[in-house]
Scaffold this active site. Structure first.
Site, PDB file in Angstrom:
ATOM      1  N   HIS A 266       0.877  -1.190   0.000  1.00  0.00           N
ATOM      2  CA  HIS A 266       0.000   0.000   0.000  1.00  0.00           C
ATOM      3  C   HIS A 266       0.909   1.234   0.000  1.00  0.00           C
ATOM      4  CE1 HIS A 266      -3.509   2.337   0.543  1.00  0.00           C
ATOM      5  NE2 HIS A 266      -3.888   2.014   1.764  1.00  0.00           N
ATOM      6  N   HIS A 307      -1.827  -2.007  -9.914  1.00  0.00           N
ATOM      7  CA  HIS A 307      -2.769  -1.423  -8.966  1.00  0.00           C
ATOM      8  C   HIS A 307      -4.045  -2.254  -9.002  1.00  0.00           C
ATOM      9  CE1 HIS A 307      -5.317   1.556  -6.984  1.00  0.00           C
ATOM     10  NE2 HIS A 307      -4.194   2.079  -6.550  1.00  0.00           N
ATOM     11  N   ASP A 364       3.068   5.677  -6.660  1.00  0.00           N
ATOM     12  CA  ASP A 364       4.302   5.527  -5.898  1.00  0.00           C
ATOM     13  C   ASP A 364       5.550   5.485  -6.763  1.00  0.00           C
ATOM     14  OD1 ASP A 364       3.297   5.491  -3.301  1.00  0.00           O
ATOM     15  OD2 ASP A 364       2.526   3.480  -3.634  1.00  0.00           O
TER      16      ASP A 364
HETATM   17  N1  ACO Z   1       5.467  -6.758 -10.829  1.00  0.00           N
HETATM   18  C1  ACO Z   1       5.337  -7.941 -11.455  1.00  0.00           C
HETATM   19  N2  ACO Z   1       4.174  -8.621 -11.550  1.00  0.00           N
HETATM   20  C2  ACO Z   1       3.098  -8.055 -11.001  1.00  0.00           C
HETATM   21  C3  ACO Z   1       3.140  -6.811 -10.347  1.00  0.00           C
HETATM   22  C4  ACO Z   1       4.387  -6.160 -10.276  1.00  0.00           C
HETATM   23  N3  ACO Z   1       4.474  -4.988  -9.653  1.00  0.00           N
HETATM   24  N4  ACO Z   1       1.909  -6.487  -9.891  1.00  0.00           N
HETATM   25  C5  ACO Z   1       1.116  -7.489 -10.239  1.00  0.00           C
HETATM   26  N5  ACO Z   1       1.810  -8.437 -10.921  1.00  0.00           N
HETATM   27  C6  ACO Z   1       1.267  -9.674 -11.503  1.00  0.00           C
HETATM   28  C7  ACO Z   1       0.958 -10.689 -10.421  1.00  0.00           C
HETATM   29  O1  ACO Z   1       2.057 -11.548 -10.191  1.00  0.00           O
HETATM   30  C8  ACO Z   1      -0.226 -11.390 -10.994  1.00  0.00           C
HETATM   31  O2  ACO Z   1       0.250 -12.338 -11.945  1.00  0.00           O
HETATM   32  P1  ACO Z   1      -0.548 -13.733 -12.192  1.00  0.00           P
HETATM   33  O3  ACO Z   1      -1.935 -13.339 -12.603  1.00  0.00           O
HETATM   34  O4  ACO Z   1       0.245 -14.402 -13.252  1.00  0.00           O
HETATM   35  O5  ACO Z   1      -0.522 -14.441 -10.874  1.00  0.00           O
HETATM   36  C9  ACO Z   1      -0.985 -10.318 -11.763  1.00  0.00           C
HETATM   37  O6  ACO Z   1       0.005  -9.340 -12.097  1.00  0.00           O
HETATM   38  C10 ACO Z   1      -2.087  -9.658 -10.942  1.00  0.00           C
HETATM   39  O7  ACO Z   1      -1.529  -9.209  -9.711  1.00  0.00           O
HETATM   40  P2  ACO Z   1      -2.262  -9.246  -8.315  1.00  0.00           P
HETATM   41  O8  ACO Z   1      -1.243  -9.269  -7.222  1.00  0.00           O
HETATM   42  O9  ACO Z   1      -3.285 -10.337  -8.302  1.00  0.00           O
HETATM   43  O10 ACO Z   1      -2.996  -7.862  -8.318  1.00  0.00           O
HETATM   44  P3  ACO Z   1      -3.594  -7.157  -7.055  1.00  0.00           P
HETATM   45  O11 ACO Z   1      -4.662  -6.257  -7.567  1.00  0.00           O
HETATM   46  O12 ACO Z   1      -3.965  -8.126  -6.002  1.00  0.00           O
HETATM   47  O13 ACO Z   1      -2.358  -6.324  -6.489  1.00  0.00           O
HETATM   48  C11 ACO Z   1      -0.766  -4.612  -6.134  1.00  0.00           C
HETATM   49  C12 ACO Z   1      -2.137  -4.984  -6.734  1.00  0.00           C
HETATM   50  C13 ACO Z   1      -0.679  -5.082  -4.671  1.00  0.00           C
HETATM   51  C14 ACO Z   1      -0.620  -3.092  -6.139  1.00  0.00           C
HETATM   52  C15 ACO Z   1       0.352  -5.278  -6.971  1.00  0.00           C
HETATM   53  O14 ACO Z   1       0.265  -4.835  -8.327  1.00  0.00           O
HETATM   54  C16 ACO Z   1       1.751  -5.001  -6.419  1.00  0.00           C
HETATM   55  O15 ACO Z   1       2.193  -5.715  -5.522  1.00  0.00           O
HETATM   56  N6  ACO Z   1       2.462  -3.973  -6.969  1.00  0.00           N
HETATM   57  C17 ACO Z   1       3.748  -3.578  -6.445  1.00  0.00           C
HETATM   58  C18 ACO Z   1       3.567  -2.819  -5.129  1.00  0.00           C
HETATM   59  C19 ACO Z   1       3.032  -1.424  -5.334  1.00  0.00           C
HETATM   60  O16 ACO Z   1       3.482  -0.677  -6.186  1.00  0.00           O
HETATM   61  N7  ACO Z   1       2.036  -1.041  -4.500  1.00  0.00           N
HETATM   62  C20 ACO Z   1       1.450   0.308  -4.505  1.00  0.00           C
HETATM   63  C21 ACO Z   1       0.009   0.259  -4.836  1.00  0.00           C
HETATM   64  S1  ACO Z   1      -0.614   1.859  -5.038  1.00  0.00           S
HETATM   65  C22 ACO Z   1      -0.890   2.430  -3.489  1.00  0.00           C
HETATM   66  O17 ACO Z   1      -1.136   1.721  -2.543  1.00  0.00           O
HETATM   67  C23 ACO Z   1      -0.849   3.846  -3.306  1.00  0.00           C
END
Ligand code: ACO
Length: 429
Positions: A266, A307, A364
């Protein structure tokens, strides 16, 4: 045709119509409040992927189109024309203020920036090497031990005073968390300065010399606060609402939100972005890290990408990217991290893995670089986010607490544990 959805339980043949509710924007929702009564079943939706937890008229996001509105106003227009204080007014009261209203509101916030002297003593109880977010969680929660006169959540004026206190005091509390971690004196707020300028002097001034905030830096700071001010029902806001639904006091609820925001998935992601860019170190290493991010067996993720709601470019990231370039130019900072970030973004936006999964830079991705450029230490990034988001939390809290049928939030579960079993005496185990 009636605006309903019919759900049929195939095991009994029973069919029930459920109303569909339409908002002013966004997908409609199926009102399933009577589902359990009708079918004796709950819905199963871990992570709330398909669940609207409330009605709200504060913030709207269209994740597919990359749109963010505060009270109907697009974020890019607010970023261009508004100030954080005006945005706070908008979020709390619902409309843009007149010149007089803004002046009065701004004056009230300015005069609430000091904190009770007893609260200063809290800091000396923490370890010097504590993360500023750790001290934030504690000190923000402790506000309820000092401001008893605004804890009546059923009184409109009391709620308003709590909101003023939260908006006004968080910069002081936040900056002192940082000063404590450095063993430095705690400056008092200055009423001759604007919100962002005052925060900068709380962070960077010394009693031994005059401090004049840099206007470019102050503008960038104010922009960061605007962009982080609200984001509908995200994890920390939902936490604040859920905590508030038990009728806990607003300071306790906001401190629950601070704790949630701290997580790297987050608000902690901007700190993680800087760590990642430092680790990448050079544009020539980018391909290796892109490959790691795509490898399912590697826990590495491209921080600042992806996201839950945005399946397009996060509109806030676009604004910060532009501001970042301007700030670096004006301050004449040559930050190799910015170059790595731009190149990383360029590659990721073309890469099939990121394109197929609709992974775009989020807020971010650039907010860490801009803060780095203006001299904010990495461990303060999430704290800055907290200052901006507090107005969103408290506005959402007020909306929840003043709902007609406000009731405690209480999700249900699918129990998959042991069936009922008899206690086994110690000697027989
Ligand atoms: N890098 C590589 N792969 C990713 C990333 C990433 N940053 N984000 C998502 N994916 C992939 C996942 O591995 C997943 O792959 P799969 O379908 O083959 O298993 C797919 O994309 C979907 O990802 P989820 O984790 O299911 O998406 P979710 O909506 O649950 O998560 C999140 C969103 C937590 C933001 C995620 O994209 C992440 O961890 N990003 C990096 C951390 C980040 O930047 N967080 C800030 C969010 S914005 C904020 O809070 C202000």
């Amino acid at each position: 045709m009636a605006d309903t959805v019919t759900i049929t339980d195939n095991s009994t043949g029973k069919s029930v119509e459920f109303p569909i509710k339409h908002g002013s924007h966004g997908p409609p929702v199926i009102d399933i409040r009577t589902l359990y009564k009708e079918f004796g079943m709950f819905t199963y939706d871990p992570g709330f992927l398909s669940t609207a937890s409330c009605e709200s008229d504060i913030t709207f996001i269209d994740g597919e189109k990359g749109i963010l509105l505060y009270r109907g106003y697009p974020i890019d227009q607010l970023a261009e024309n508004s100030s954080f204080i005006e945005t706070c007014y908008l979020l709390w009261y619902g409309d843009l203020p007149t010149a007089n209203e803004l002046e009065e509101f701004s004056g009230i916030i300015t005069r609430h920036t000091m904190v009770h002297e007893g609260l200063r003593n809290f800091y000396s109880g923490f370890r010097r090497d504590a993360h500023p977010m750790a001290t934030m969680v504690g000190v923000v929660g402790a506000l309820s031990a000092f401001y008893h006169d605004s804890l009546d959540i059923h009184d409109e004026r009391s709620r308003e005073i709590s909101a003023h206190r939260i908006i006004a005091k968080l910069p002081t509390i936040a900056a002192w968390s940082y000063r404590f971690s450095r063993g430095e004196p705690f400056p008092y707020p200055r009423n001759d300065l604007g919100y962002a300028e005052n925060f900068l002097q709380l962070m960077f001034s010394y009693p031994t010399e005059e401090y004049e905030p840099n206007p470019v830096v102050a503008k960038a700071m104010d922009l960061l606060f605007i962009l982080h001010a609200d984001h509908e029902q995200n994890a920390s806001t939902s936490t604040v609402r859920l905590a508030g639904s038990s009728q806990a006091n607003p300071f306790a609820c906001i401190s629950a939100g601070v704790g949630t925001l701290w997580g790297p998935a987050h608000g902690g992601a901007n700190e993680a972005v800087i760590k990642m860019l430092t680790e990448i170190g050079d544009v020539k290493n980018i391909d290796k890290y892109i490959a790691k991010a795509k490898d399912h067996d590697d826990p590495f993720r491209l921080m600042g990408f992806g996201h839950r709601v945005y399946k397009n470019y996060d509109p806030r990231a676009k604004i910060i990217r532009k501001a970042c370039k301007e700030v670096l130019d004006v301050l004449k900072v040559n930050d190799p991290m910015f170059e790595i970030a731009l190149r990383l973004e360029e590659i990721a936006l073309k890469d099939e893995y990121f394109v197929a999964k609709k992974l775009y830079p989020n807020v971010d991705f650039y907010s860490g670089i801009i803060q780095h450029a203006i001299g904010i230490p990495t461990n303060m990034f999430t704290v800055i986010f907290t200052i901006g988001r507090a107005i969103g939390w408290i506005s959402q809290w007020k909306e929840m607490i003043t709902e007609d049928q406000q009731r405690i939030g209480r999700p249900r579960q699918l129990y998959v544990g042991a069936k009922t079993r008899d206690y086994i005496p110690m000697g027989e185990r």
